[in-house]
Design a protein around this motif. Sequence first.
Motif, PDB file in Angstrom:
ATOM      1  N   GLY A 189       0.389  -0.815   0.036  1.00  8.59           N
ATOM      2  CA  GLY A 189       0.157  -0.097   0.245  1.00  8.59           C
ATOM      3  C   GLY A 189       0.835   1.579  -0.111  1.00  8.59           C
ATOM      4  O   GLY A 189       1.749   1.636   0.294  1.00  8.59           O
ATOM      5  N   PHE A 190       0.066   2.136  -0.453  1.00 10.47           N
ATOM      6  CA  PHE A 190       1.151   3.225  -0.744  1.00 10.47           C
ATOM      7  C   PHE A 190       1.539   4.658   0.416  1.00 10.47           C
ATOM      8  O   PHE A 190       2.889   4.767   0.825  1.00 10.47           O
ATOM      9  CB  PHE A 190       0.359   4.118  -1.806  1.00 10.47           C
ATOM     10  N   ARG A 191       0.467   3.874   1.465  1.00  5.01           N
ATOM     11  CA  ARG A 191       0.653   4.797   2.749  1.00  5.01           C
ATOM     12  C   ARG A 191       1.725   4.188   3.717  1.00  5.01           C
ATOM     13  O   ARG A 191       2.991   4.406   4.175  1.00  5.01           O
ATOM     14  CB  ARG A 191       0.135   4.890   3.674  1.00  5.01           C
ATOM     15  N   THR A 192       2.218   2.693   3.693  1.00 11.18           N
ATOM     16  CA  THR A 192       3.179   2.205   4.582  1.00 11.18           C
ATOM     17  C   THR A 192       4.590   2.531   3.510  1.00 11.18           C
ATOM     18  O   THR A 192       5.824   2.385   4.083  1.00 11.18           O
ATOM     19  CB  THR A 192       2.812   1.048   4.490  1.00 11.18           C
ATOM     20  N   THR A 193       4.278   2.258   2.677  1.00 10.32           N
ATOM     21  CA  THR A 193       5.854   2.788   1.512  1.00 10.32           C
ATOM     22  C   THR A 193       6.690   4.083   1.811  1.00 10.32           C
ATOM     23  O   THR A 193       7.920   4.388   2.195  1.00 10.32           O
ATOM     24  CB  THR A 193       5.559   2.805  -0.261  1.00 10.32           C
ATOM     25  N   MET A 194       5.719   5.412   2.201  1.00 11.22           N
ATOM     26  CA  MET A 194       5.770   6.220   2.350  1.00 11.22           C
ATOM     27  C   MET A 194       5.904   7.193   3.995  1.00 11.22           C
ATOM     28  O   MET A 194       6.645   7.822   3.603  1.00 11.22           O
ATOM     29  CB  MET A 194       5.098   7.450   2.121  1.00 11.22           C
ATOM     30  N   MET A 195       5.519   6.004   5.355  1.00 16.32           N
ATOM     31  CA  MET A 195       5.806   5.423   6.513  1.00 16.32           C
ATOM     32  C   MET A 195       7.534   5.233   5.979  1.00 16.32           C
ATOM     33  O   MET A 195       8.107   6.368   7.010  1.00 16.32           O
ATOM     34  CB  MET A 195       5.203   4.886   6.995  1.00 16.32           C
TER      35      MET A 195
END
Length: 472
Positions: free
Chosen positions: A138-144
């Motif tokens: 997911g994009f949020r996990t990657t961005m974190m």
Amino acid sequence: MSSSTLRPESEENKDRSTDMERGSASDYPPPSRSGNEGSREKTTQPQGEEGSAQPPKDGDEDDIPDGGYGWVIVGCLIAMNAVTWGINTTYGVFSSYYLSNNYFEGGSTLKYAWVGGLSVATCLLCGPLANAISRWLGFRTTMMFGTAFVVLGQCMAGLCRTYGEFLFCQGILFGTGLGFTLVPSQPLLAHWFKRRLALAQGIATSGSGLGGLILSNTTRLIIDRINVKWALIINGIISLVCLVPAIILLKGRHKAIGARQAPLELKWLWHPGFLWVWLWAAFTMMAYFIALYSLASFATSGLNLSQTQGAALQSILSAGQMIGRPIWGYFLDTGGRINLTMICYIICGISSLAIWLPAKSFGVLIFFALVQGMTGGTIWSAATPVVAKVVGVKDLASALSIFWLILVIPALVGQPIAIALLDYSVSHLGRSGAEAYYISIGFCGGMALFAAGLLYGAKRWLQGSWKVLQRT
């Protein structure tokens, strides 16, 4: 309605790409003659909002809301750009301090230029990997993950004692954080905006100018009042405070538009329309970094202006980015994305040759810094709407993955090339002062004009003719 339609999904799963298909190089649709945005093939099936009784069909771009929660996304991206690209702009302040104080033994102008270029190149190189992880987690996990790297890169750079350690922290670790944070966010506005996409993207990317304008001055103040170590650590803390809530508030519509996130589709390298887009971007990127990192040096070393005046020019350039990107976004939406991007870089190239090259005073450089800020970095705001125009929203993430990857080498070598040309002018041509910069400035302006001409190839492919005035 099938049972699979009613099966609940988590928001994170909705944000992930569900279309796993790979298109072949022969799948390119013919150029559109109608001038419609995005994908050539329009679907005719009705589409509802996510979570409604009749969910949207995958791949339908007709129900993009053109606003709504999209403006929250714009606000989040402003904050993210301010504490990523904006903080990256402060590297010029740090490198000036390192050189003046011989902070790292053996450091030189060329070595510090490689660090600045390496952070951007690493960011772009992470494009396919960031897309692959976004597809998986997911994009949020990657961005974190990216946020953690951004913060650690800056804080650890403040603790470095050797150039090698600094190169890794500021160049590679911080650059990886930029890539994991920014690459997954690039396609999101296209999920929410269609007619006003370039305007929304321009407003969002103006955050880098805002961040550069504020943080360049606060960084200089912290260095003067405390020390360079705490300047880096404080900037890292600022990044953490801004990035985490912004990422939490981000929301995509991957399922609604049938977005694909194939991390590495090499077919885009020879796509007959996209080929011209990435060629334009490659030359534009080199011109951008030459101007960004050479202007203050030209003022102080070429015209013997003060360090304060050189720093002021950097701030004015950042202010130009903050003002210019939304303005060009509006123009791109109203006058045609390809047409106005070409005009933007024609102005950029001409200003380098007609204003910067003959400049002899601080006042003239102020005017050039403003024009350059308003035009030179437009690639960062124009990339998403221009690519969406050529390949469509569904394939946007996949095409952008290749787009950023291609820009690795131009971002890495732009400033070192300028320094090499400067050294050649001094050592082989015997030039000094402002004249020593003439070759670099001419190279910068020439590349911007050449890039604008290359983009005409994409215009021709889209409209199916060589008509200059047709809106594209």
